[in-house]
Enzyme design. Structure first.
Site, PDB file in Angstrom:
ATOM      1  N   ARG A   1      -7.656  -0.457   0.905  1.00  0.00           N
ATOM      2  CA  ARG A   1      -8.193  -1.687   0.304  1.00  0.00           C
ATOM      3  C   ARG A   1      -8.652  -1.449  -1.136  1.00  0.00           C
ATOM      4  O   ARG A   1      -8.671  -2.368  -1.942  1.00  0.00           O
ATOM      5  CB  ARG A   1      -9.322  -2.234   1.186  1.00  0.00           C
ATOM      6  CG  ARG A   1     -10.470  -1.299   1.368  1.00  0.00           C
ATOM      7  CD  ARG A   1     -11.329  -1.639   2.581  1.00  0.00           C
ATOM      8  NE  ARG A   1     -10.777  -1.107   3.833  1.00  0.00           N
ATOM      9  CZ  ARG A   1     -11.340  -1.247   5.027  1.00  0.00           C
ATOM     10  NH1 ARG A   1     -12.458  -1.928   5.155  1.00  0.00           N
ATOM     11  NH2 ARG A   1     -10.780  -0.735   6.103  1.00  0.00           N
TER      12      ARG A   1
ATOM     13  N   GLU B   1      -9.401   3.705   1.991  1.00  0.00           N
ATOM     14  CA  GLU B   1      -8.890   3.778   0.618  1.00  0.00           C
ATOM     15  C   GLU B   1      -7.826   2.730   0.321  1.00  0.00           C
ATOM     16  O   GLU B   1      -7.640   2.356  -0.839  1.00  0.00           O
ATOM     17  CB  GLU B   1      -8.326   5.175   0.342  1.00  0.00           C
ATOM     18  CG  GLU B   1      -6.881   5.419   0.809  1.00  0.00           C
ATOM     19  CD  GLU B   1      -6.672   5.299   2.309  1.00  0.00           C
ATOM     20  OE1 GLU B   1      -7.658   5.439   3.063  1.00  0.00           O
ATOM     21  OE2 GLU B   1      -5.534   5.050   2.736  1.00  0.00           O
TER      22      GLU B   1
ATOM     23  N   LYS C   1       0.860  -1.184   0.000  1.00  0.00           N
ATOM     24  CA  LYS C   1       0.000   0.000   0.000  1.00  0.00           C
ATOM     25  C   LYS C   1       0.894   1.231   0.000  1.00  0.00           C
ATOM     26  O   LYS C   1       1.673   1.441   0.925  1.00  0.00           O
ATOM     27  CB  LYS C   1      -0.908   0.001   1.235  1.00  0.00           C
ATOM     28  CG  LYS C   1      -1.691   1.317   1.426  1.00  0.00           C
ATOM     29  CD  LYS C   1      -2.617   1.283   2.639  1.00  0.00           C
ATOM     30  CE  LYS C   1      -3.244   2.651   2.911  1.00  0.00           C
ATOM     31  NZ  LYS C   1      -4.112   2.673   4.112  1.00  0.00           N
TER      32      LYS C   1
ATOM     33  N   LYS D   1     -10.133  13.057   7.773  1.00  0.00           N
ATOM     34  CA  LYS D   1      -9.621  12.692   9.101  1.00  0.00           C
ATOM     35  C   LYS D   1      -9.571  13.926   9.999  1.00  0.00           C
ATOM     36  O   LYS D   1      -9.455  15.045   9.506  1.00  0.00           O
ATOM     37  CB  LYS D   1      -8.193  12.138   8.962  1.00  0.00           C
ATOM     38  CG  LYS D   1      -8.102  10.735   8.380  1.00  0.00           C
ATOM     39  CD  LYS D   1      -6.663  10.261   8.384  1.00  0.00           C
ATOM     40  CE  LYS D   1      -6.550   8.859   7.806  1.00  0.00           C
ATOM     41  NZ  LYS D   1      -7.198   7.839   8.629  1.00  0.00           N
TER      42      LYS D   1
ATOM     43  N   ASP E   1       1.588   6.442   5.429  1.00  0.00           N
ATOM     44  CA  ASP E   1       0.618   5.491   4.881  1.00  0.00           C
ATOM     45  C   ASP E   1       1.143   4.792   3.619  1.00  0.00           C
ATOM     46  O   ASP E   1       0.423   4.017   2.988  1.00  0.00           O
ATOM     47  CB  ASP E   1      -0.707   6.210   4.594  1.00  0.00           C
ATOM     48  CG  ASP E   1      -1.908   5.306   4.807  1.00  0.00           C
ATOM     49  OD1 ASP E   1      -1.756   4.256   5.463  1.00  0.00           O
ATOM     50  OD2 ASP E   1      -2.999   5.652   4.304  1.00  0.00           O
TER      51      ASP E   1
ATOM     52  N   ASP F   1     -12.181   7.110   3.542  1.00  0.00           N
ATOM     53  CA  ASP F   1     -10.962   6.894   4.336  1.00  0.00           C
ATOM     54  C   ASP F   1     -10.545   5.424   4.353  1.00  0.00           C
ATOM     55  O   ASP F   1      -9.455   5.096   4.803  1.00  0.00           O
ATOM     56  CB  ASP F   1     -11.182   7.416   5.766  1.00  0.00           C
ATOM     57  CG  ASP F   1      -9.875   7.634   6.515  1.00  0.00           C
ATOM     58  OD1 ASP F   1      -8.801   7.570   5.873  1.00  0.00           O
ATOM     59  OD2 ASP F   1      -9.930   7.882   7.732  1.00  0.00           O
TER      60      ASP F   1
ATOM     61  N   ASP G   1      -2.571  10.294   3.352  1.00  0.00           N
ATOM     62  CA  ASP G   1      -3.972   9.901   3.531  1.00  0.00           C
ATOM     63  C   ASP G   1      -4.713  10.931   4.384  1.00  0.00           C
ATOM     64  O   ASP G   1      -4.642  10.916   5.603  1.00  0.00           O
ATOM     65  CB  ASP G   1      -4.039   8.514   4.194  1.00  0.00           C
ATOM     66  CG  ASP G   1      -5.471   8.031   4.388  1.00  0.00           C
ATOM     67  OD1 ASP G   1      -6.394   8.639   3.792  1.00  0.00           O
ATOM     68  OD2 ASP G   1      -5.661   7.038   5.123  1.00  0.00           O
TER      69      ASP G   1
HETATM   70  N1  BES Z   1      -4.256   4.702   6.760  1.00  0.00           N
HETATM   71  C1  BES Z   1      -5.378   4.436   7.577  1.00  0.00           C
HETATM   72  C2  BES Z   1      -5.093   3.462   8.707  1.00  0.00           C
HETATM   73  C3  BES Z   1      -4.118   3.944   9.745  1.00  0.00           C
HETATM   74  C4  BES Z   1      -4.590   4.565  10.890  1.00  0.00           C
HETATM   75  C5  BES Z   1      -2.779   3.748   9.596  1.00  0.00           C
HETATM   76  C6  BES Z   1      -3.705   4.995  11.849  1.00  0.00           C
HETATM   77  C7  BES Z   1      -1.885   4.163  10.550  1.00  0.00           C
HETATM   78  C8  BES Z   1      -2.343   4.789  11.688  1.00  0.00           C
HETATM   79  C9  BES Z   1      -6.500   3.838   6.736  1.00  0.00           C
HETATM   80  O1  BES Z   1      -6.547   4.277   5.419  1.00  0.00           O
HETATM   81  C10 BES Z   1      -7.779   4.254   7.373  1.00  0.00           C
HETATM   82  O2  BES Z   1      -8.022   5.417   7.412  1.00  0.00           O
HETATM   83  N2  BES Z   1      -8.537   3.289   7.863  1.00  0.00           N
HETATM   84  C11 BES Z   1      -9.766   3.568   8.500  1.00  0.00           C
HETATM   85  C12 BES Z   1     -10.766   2.540   8.039  1.00  0.00           C
HETATM   86  C13 BES Z   1     -12.183   2.845   8.465  1.00  0.00           C
HETATM   87  C14 BES Z   1     -12.696   4.056   7.725  1.00  0.00           C
HETATM   88  C15 BES Z   1     -13.021   1.635   8.173  1.00  0.00           C
HETATM   89  C16 BES Z   1      -9.553   3.476   9.997  1.00  0.00           C
HETATM   90  O3  BES Z   1      -8.803   2.609  10.438  1.00  0.00           O
HETATM   91  O4  BES Z   1     -10.097   4.295  10.711  1.00  0.00           O
HETATM   92 ZN    ZN Z   2      -4.792   4.887   4.603  1.00  0.00          ZN
HETATM   93 MN    MN Z   3      -7.581   6.064   5.174  1.00  0.00          MN
END
Ligand code: BES
Ligand code: ZN
Ligand code: MN
Length: 488
Positions: A345, A343, A259, A271, A282, A341, A264
């Site tokens: 996947r 993204e 990834k 966020k 990210d 968010d 992000d």
């Molecule tokens: N890049 C984030 C996950 C992340 C969070 C990585 C904190 C490192 C530290 C990912 O893209 C994300 O935002 N995931 C969301 C998914 C949710 C919207 C289902 C999350 O984990 O909040």
């Molecule tokens: Zn992300």
């Molecule tokens: Mn994200």
């Protein structure tokens, strides 16, 4: 840092700094007639794992300084040996010496052989001696380190074993440094084009070829999920392809998929502002698969590897995807984007479909995919998800061996039931908790053509706070896995 092997014993070597246990230090001091100096210097020293003492001996003799590592004379378990080694490595960092000699590989460690002990010491050094000063206006020479070479002391019997560990460590160091440098790059520099530029440099290595797909090509291939993520940004996305052919011609490759979200913001599902800068990390999945590939190529492992990097930036704008948008993936499955968010996947599912054309024998994706995995495991372990017991076990064991640990999480079919959309084939988020598992379940829908594992490294790939920075994890785990696959 350069690592080398030096044959000899502690009492017959010349070095500006010997890293040793207390008993080794005593042998040296006795041989140099300086036992009184040593005893005085160690009077209040507690001989325990994690403690170190620096002892100056008279100049002109064989050993000029002793860096004494506490705890190194007793029989240790693996974790304590790592503690001893990393305390010594961190102390070495501050010394005004260009060269040091490491004598700790002869320690007794329960169930671990010389190759492991040398490798664990070298890994501690590689981790401790990393510096990133690229964007400081005053760049210290050699990143502020005086140290340039660490020699691993070996006796005649251990020569070949230690030499092998040193060769592998030099390769691993290149890969780790690449991964950490890429990860630490600010997001205005480290964009998808930058990742491609850095990946291209790998083609200087033997048997490495680097190509890439631009957005036009991705559109032709029907990568609607990938493209939906990059819709809001001005910075073009790339799918980077690195092929390393160290194996036989027809050997099916191991595919690594990373990834590479270079920033992000969350997109329209924006966020919160606090610590958002950390979302430059990210792309650490991408950085680490490139790092592992570099290490494998540097070590000339006799295997074939295909590394795919899904590089894009996730930004909000008038062109960005909306919650509710439905896109068609390269596989033909449709996805309802309920949260922009989620993204990672979306870029990965198309990269995973693209991986099919290389007929890989195994596919491993690495991603900072979910905040939920941090809730589950914190930062000590990366999460491993796989339907294959053999693959999951191999990865967890590679983590155990390298100290770059991972823990297996479930990928049971029951969790798939939380991925239901009223309007498309699947939504891009699950419901009902277990966010790290449901994210893995989403990816699983695109991986039935090959044995596959997913690693969620959101907790392990970088640190926040005072020690903020990329850790290079899981390059150590992946390199060990690849060495095992190559029979090394
Ligand atoms: N890049 C984030 C996950 C992340 C969070 C990585 C904190 C490192 C530290 C990912 O893209 C994300 O935002 N995931 C969301 C998914 C949710 C919207 C289902 C999350 O984990 O909040
Ligand atoms: Zn992300
Ligand atoms: Mn994200």
């Amino acid at each position: 840092m350069k690592y080398a092997t030096r044959i000899g014993s502690v009492t017959d070597v010349k070095t500006p700094c010997l890293v040793s246990s207390v008993s080794q230090a005593r042998r040296v001091a006795r041989a140099q007639g300086e036992l009184k100096v040593l005893d005085a210097a160690l009077r209040d020293f507690r001989d325990q794992a994690g403690k170190v003492a620096l002892v100056q001996l008279a100049a002109g003799k064989g050993v000029q300084r002793l860096l004494v590592a506490g705890g190194a004379d007793s029989e240790l378990d693996a974790a304590n040996f790592r503690k001893v080694a990393s305390a010594a490595a961190n102390a070495l960092k501050t010394l005004p010496v260009a060269q040091a000699l490491w004598a700790l590989s002869s320690a007794k460690v329960k169930g671990r052989d010389l190759h492991w002990r040398a490798s664990a010491g070298l890994a501690a050094l590689a981790n401790a001696l990393y510096q990133f000063a690229q964007h400081k206006s005053k760049k210290p020479e050699n990143g502020g380190l005086t140290l340039r070479t660490v020699q691993m002391l070996a006796d005649d019997r251990g020569r070949a074993t230690v030499q092998r560990a040193v060769r592998q460590a030099n390769a691993l160091q290149q890969g780790l440094d690449l991964a950490r440098n890429l990860g630490n790059q600010p997001p205005n520099v480290g964009n998808p084009s930058y990742l491609l530029k850095e990946a291209r440099k790998l083609s200087r290595l033997e048997n490495v070829r680097v190509t890439s797909l631009d957005e036009k090509r991705m559109a032709e291939l029907g990568m609607g999920a990938f493209l939906s993520v990059t819709a809001g940004t001005e910075t073009p996305a790339r799918l980077i392809v690195v092929q390393y052919k160290g194996g036989k011609r027809g050997d099916a490759p191991i595919a690594l998929v990373g990834k590479g979200i270079t920033f992000d913001t969350g997109g329209i599902s924006l966020k919160p502002g606090a610590n958002m800068d950390e979302m430059k990390f990210d792309m650490c999945g991408a950085a680490t698969v490139l790092g592992a590939t570099r290490a494998a190529a540097e070590a000339k492992l006799p295997i074939n590897i295909v590394t795919l990097v899904a590089a894009a930036e996730n930004m909000p704008s008038g062109k960005a995807s909306r919650p509710g948008d439905i896109v068609t993936t390269m596989s033909g499955k449709t996805v309802e984007i309920l949260n922009t968010d989620a993204e990672g996947r979306l870029v990965l599912c198309d990269a995973l479909t693209y991986a099919e054309r290389f007929k890989p024998r195994t596919v491993i994706d690495v991603a900072t995919l979910t905040g939920a995995v941090i809730v589950a495991l914190g930062s000590h372990a990366s999460a491993v998800f796989s339907k294959s017991d053999e693959l999951a076990t191999a990865l967890v064991e590679a983590g155990e061996w390298s100290g770059d640990r991972a823990w297996r999480m479930p990928l049971w079919d029951e969790y798939q039931e939380s991925l239901k959309s009223n309007f498309a084939d699947i939504p891009n988020i699950g419901s009902g908790g277990a966010g790290a598992v449901t994210a893995a379940c989403f990816l699983a829908r695109f991986t039935d053509k090959y044995p596959w594992a997913h690693m969620d490294v959101a907790g392990s790939a970088f640190k926040g706070g005072a020690a903020k920075g990329a850790t290079g994890r899981p390059v150590g785990l992946l390199f060990r896995y690849l060495c095992q696959q190559a029979g090394r």
